[in-house]
Design a protein around this motif. Structure first.
Motif, PDB file in Angstrom:
ATOM      1  N   LYS A 342       0.730  -1.362  -0.015  1.00  0.00           N
ATOM      2  CA  LYS A 342      -0.280   0.050   0.005  1.00  0.00           C
ATOM      3  C   LYS A 342       0.865   1.112  -0.186  1.00  0.00           C
ATOM      4  O   LYS A 342       0.579   2.325  -0.572  1.00  0.00           O
ATOM      5  CB  LYS A 342      -0.854   0.091   1.254  1.00  0.00           C
ATOM      6  N   LYS A 343       2.083   1.255   0.689  1.00  0.00           N
ATOM      7  CA  LYS A 343       2.761   2.340   0.626  1.00  0.00           C
ATOM      8  C   LYS A 343       3.377   2.312  -0.493  1.00  0.00           C
ATOM      9  O   LYS A 343       3.807   3.808  -1.232  1.00  0.00           O
ATOM     10  CB  LYS A 343       3.846   2.178   1.905  1.00  0.00           C
ATOM     11  N   LEU A 344       3.779   1.339  -1.198  1.00  0.00           N
ATOM     12  CA  LEU A 344       4.721   1.605  -2.412  1.00  0.00           C
ATOM     13  C   LEU A 344       3.633   1.993  -3.719  1.00  0.00           C
ATOM     14  O   LEU A 344       3.939   2.653  -4.362  1.00  0.00           O
ATOM     15  CB  LEU A 344       4.866  -0.183  -3.086  1.00  0.00           C
ATOM     16  N   ARG A 349       1.923   6.725  -6.941  1.00  0.00           N
ATOM     17  CA  ARG A 349       0.957   7.665  -7.288  1.00  0.00           C
ATOM     18  C   ARG A 349       1.246   9.028  -7.456  1.00  0.00           C
ATOM     19  O   ARG A 349       1.320  10.071  -7.999  1.00  0.00           O
ATOM     20  CB  ARG A 349      -0.089   7.418  -6.614  1.00  0.00           C
ATOM     21  N   MET A 350       2.337   9.179  -6.095  1.00  0.00           N
ATOM     22  CA  MET A 350       2.939  10.593  -5.791  1.00  0.00           C
ATOM     23  C   MET A 350       3.939  10.950  -6.799  1.00  0.00           C
ATOM     24  O   MET A 350       3.918  12.031  -7.368  1.00  0.00           O
ATOM     25  CB  MET A 350       3.249  10.715  -4.464  1.00  0.00           C
ATOM     26  N   GLU A 351       4.725  10.073  -7.075  1.00  0.00           N
ATOM     27  CA  GLU A 351       5.826  10.371  -8.334  1.00  0.00           C
ATOM     28  C   GLU A 351       5.177  10.532  -9.291  1.00  0.00           C
ATOM     29  O   GLU A 351       5.534  11.662 -10.090  1.00  0.00           O
ATOM     30  CB  GLU A 351       6.704   8.812  -8.393  1.00  0.00           C
ATOM     31  N   ALA A 358       5.011  18.943 -12.651  1.00  0.00           N
ATOM     32  CA  ALA A 358       5.981  19.911 -13.172  1.00  0.00           C
ATOM     33  C   ALA A 358       6.282  19.835 -14.539  1.00  0.00           C
ATOM     34  O   ALA A 358       6.974  20.830 -14.965  1.00  0.00           O
ATOM     35  CB  ALA A 358       7.300  18.955 -12.472  1.00  0.00           C
ATOM     36  N   LYS A 359       5.533  19.011 -15.326  1.00  0.00           N
ATOM     37  CA  LYS A 359       5.772  18.978 -16.772  1.00  0.00           C
ATOM     38  C   LYS A 359       4.782  19.339 -17.521  1.00  0.00           C
ATOM     39  O   LYS A 359       4.569  19.201 -18.948  1.00  0.00           O
ATOM     40  CB  LYS A 359       6.546  17.596 -17.060  1.00  0.00           C
ATOM     41  N   GLU A 385       0.382  15.494   2.454  1.00  0.00           N
ATOM     42  CA  GLU A 385       1.075  14.684   3.618  1.00  0.00           C
ATOM     43  C   GLU A 385       2.376  13.941   3.049  1.00  0.00           C
ATOM     44  O   GLU A 385       3.249  13.326   4.118  1.00  0.00           O
ATOM     45  CB  GLU A 385      -0.005  13.504   4.140  1.00  0.00           C
ATOM     46  N   ASN A 386       2.310  13.781   2.187  1.00  0.00           N
ATOM     47  CA  ASN A 386       3.509  13.057   1.409  1.00  0.00           C
ATOM     48  C   ASN A 386       4.654  13.892   0.823  1.00  0.00           C
ATOM     49  O   ASN A 386       5.749  13.559   0.841  1.00  0.00           O
ATOM     50  CB  ASN A 386       3.137  12.047   0.019  1.00  0.00           C
TER      51      ASN A 386
END
Length: 403
Positions: A342-344, A349-351, A358-359, A385-386
């Motif tokens: 779940k953390k991965l 998703r955040m990446e 940014a692009k 949060e992340n």
């Protein structure tokens, strides 16, 4: 790798011109120091730690050739480029005796300097790579004592991947191995370069068993060995038309334990390859029952999280599909990849969200949906949060105007 360069030239204007010229070259180089005497360069040699030394020949007190000779006497290894205003055969002959065959007349032309430095950079990279490969070979096979800080001065963590071909760890004869001449360390490295999967912190080493190659990777994080990298290795192995077995070690913090890890993983490989099937074995799961089935489930889950991160993955149903309880599969996944699934998923998703912010000038609402969030307010909260900032501020910090 950035090649560190020292320039030794007694004429200030020429010295500054050479440094300025080097800085204009599109090469992975950095001038870390410049000196007007050979004595000063020699005094600071072990502090500067240059890969390449560019020196004039005619200098007061100590000539460039004397400087090179003194450096060699101290056992320091570097590449040399001689610059001189004289096309004198005696100078060239003396340089050749010192194993220096890179000689340019002053002032050097940009193209000549570029070609010479490019060649020396490649030569230096190959020398450093080969030196570390031999150290790793000695460490892996316990031939002699090796200072691990010489191998890993940045204290990176390491992974070991054993790559074996043939059932039972070995083909019965050379005739069973098509393209036998391709089963060597250099061919595998060339293939990884071609697929853009090679880095300066990766080494391929021969194992005791001729059908097994050891791959040692250094990284600055505890990220698992990417499944995409293993797939590239499988592409290389496909030409031999034999079963392939991979054993992936747990992360290695202490390089002195590498010989024990290698011995253990080699035993796993030889035992597992007897099945005659393509397999990927994770050391962290070797003591688990139904190891092959569990490996398949974990790899499938990892692929789903990385390649379909925008989907609403039901971990309970996923575990049930492979015949496992959700909690057990999640725990074993974390044991292999050192991160809960779940953390991965959140990380992926955040990446992607940061990349799009940014692009692109897509609306934040659209970006949220593209990475798996239908509620933009919830996406904003999770993003902050992340990352410590909001999507809007993150976008502005990268100079992208809001749509």
């Amino acid at each position: 790798m950035i090649c560190r360069i020292v320039v030794v030239e007694d004429e200030p204007a020429i010295q500054q011109g050479i440094v300025a010229l080097i800085q204009r070259l599109d090469l992975p180089v950095q001038v870390i120091a410049s000196y007007d005497t050979g004595e000063a360069a020699l005094k600071n040699l072990f502090e500067d730690k240059p890969h390449i030394i560019i020196t004039d020949i005619q200098m007061p007190a100590m000539t460039g050739l004397e400087l090179i000779s003194r450096i060699k006497q101290q056992g320091y290894e570097a590449e040399y480029l001689i610059l001189s205003g004289y096309a004198d055969f005696e100078y060239v002959r003396t340089a050749l005796k010192l194993s220096v065959n890179n000689y340019l007349l002053k002032p050097p032309r940009m193209r000549e300097l570029y070609d010479s430095l490019r060649y020396l950079c490649q030569k230096q990279e190959q020398a450093i790579y080969e030196k570390k490969r031999l150290l790793l070979l000695d460490l892996l096979h316990q031939r002699r004592s090796v200072r691990t800080e010489d191998l890993n001065p940045e204290s990176l963590c390491a992974s070991l991947i054993l790559f074996g071909i043939g059932a039972g760890g070995r083909p019965k004869s050379a005739e069973e191995l098509p393209n036998l001449n391709q089963w060597n360390c250099q061919s595998l490295l060339d293939f990884l370069r071609e697929k853009h999967a090679f880095s300066e912190n990766l080494w391929v080493i021969d194992e005791y068993d001729p059908t097994v190659k050891a791959i040692v990777m250094f990284t600055d994080s505890y990220e698992p060995v990417p499944s995409a990298f293993l797939q590239i290795l499988q592409q290389f192995g496909a030409q031999f038309q034999l079963p392939m077995t991979f054993v992936v070690s747990s992360k290695i913090d202490d390089l002195s334990s590498l010989p024990d890890v290698n011995t253990r993983c080699l035993q796993y490989l030889l035992q597992s390859s007897a099945s005659g099937k393509d397999q990927i074995i994770y050391e962290a799961l070797k003591d688990s029952s139904n190891n092959l089935q569990l490996n398949d489930a974990i790899q499938a889950l990892y692929t789903a999280v990385c390649e379909r991160y925008w989907e609403d993955i039901n971990f309970k149903d996923f575990a049930k599909k492979y015949g496992y309880h959700q909690g057990y599969l999640m725990a074993q996944f974390a044991k292999v990849y050192e991160i809960p699934p779940k953390k991965l998923l959140m990380q992926k998703r955040m990446e992607k969200a940061m990349e799009l912010l940014a692009k692109s000038q897509l609306r934040i609402k659209d970006i949220a949906e593209m990475v798996g969030y239908t509620d933009v307010a919830y996406f904003n909260r999770v993003f902050k949060e992340n990352t410590g900032t909001t999507p809007k501020l993150y976008r502005e910090s990268h100079g992208v105007p809001s749509p």
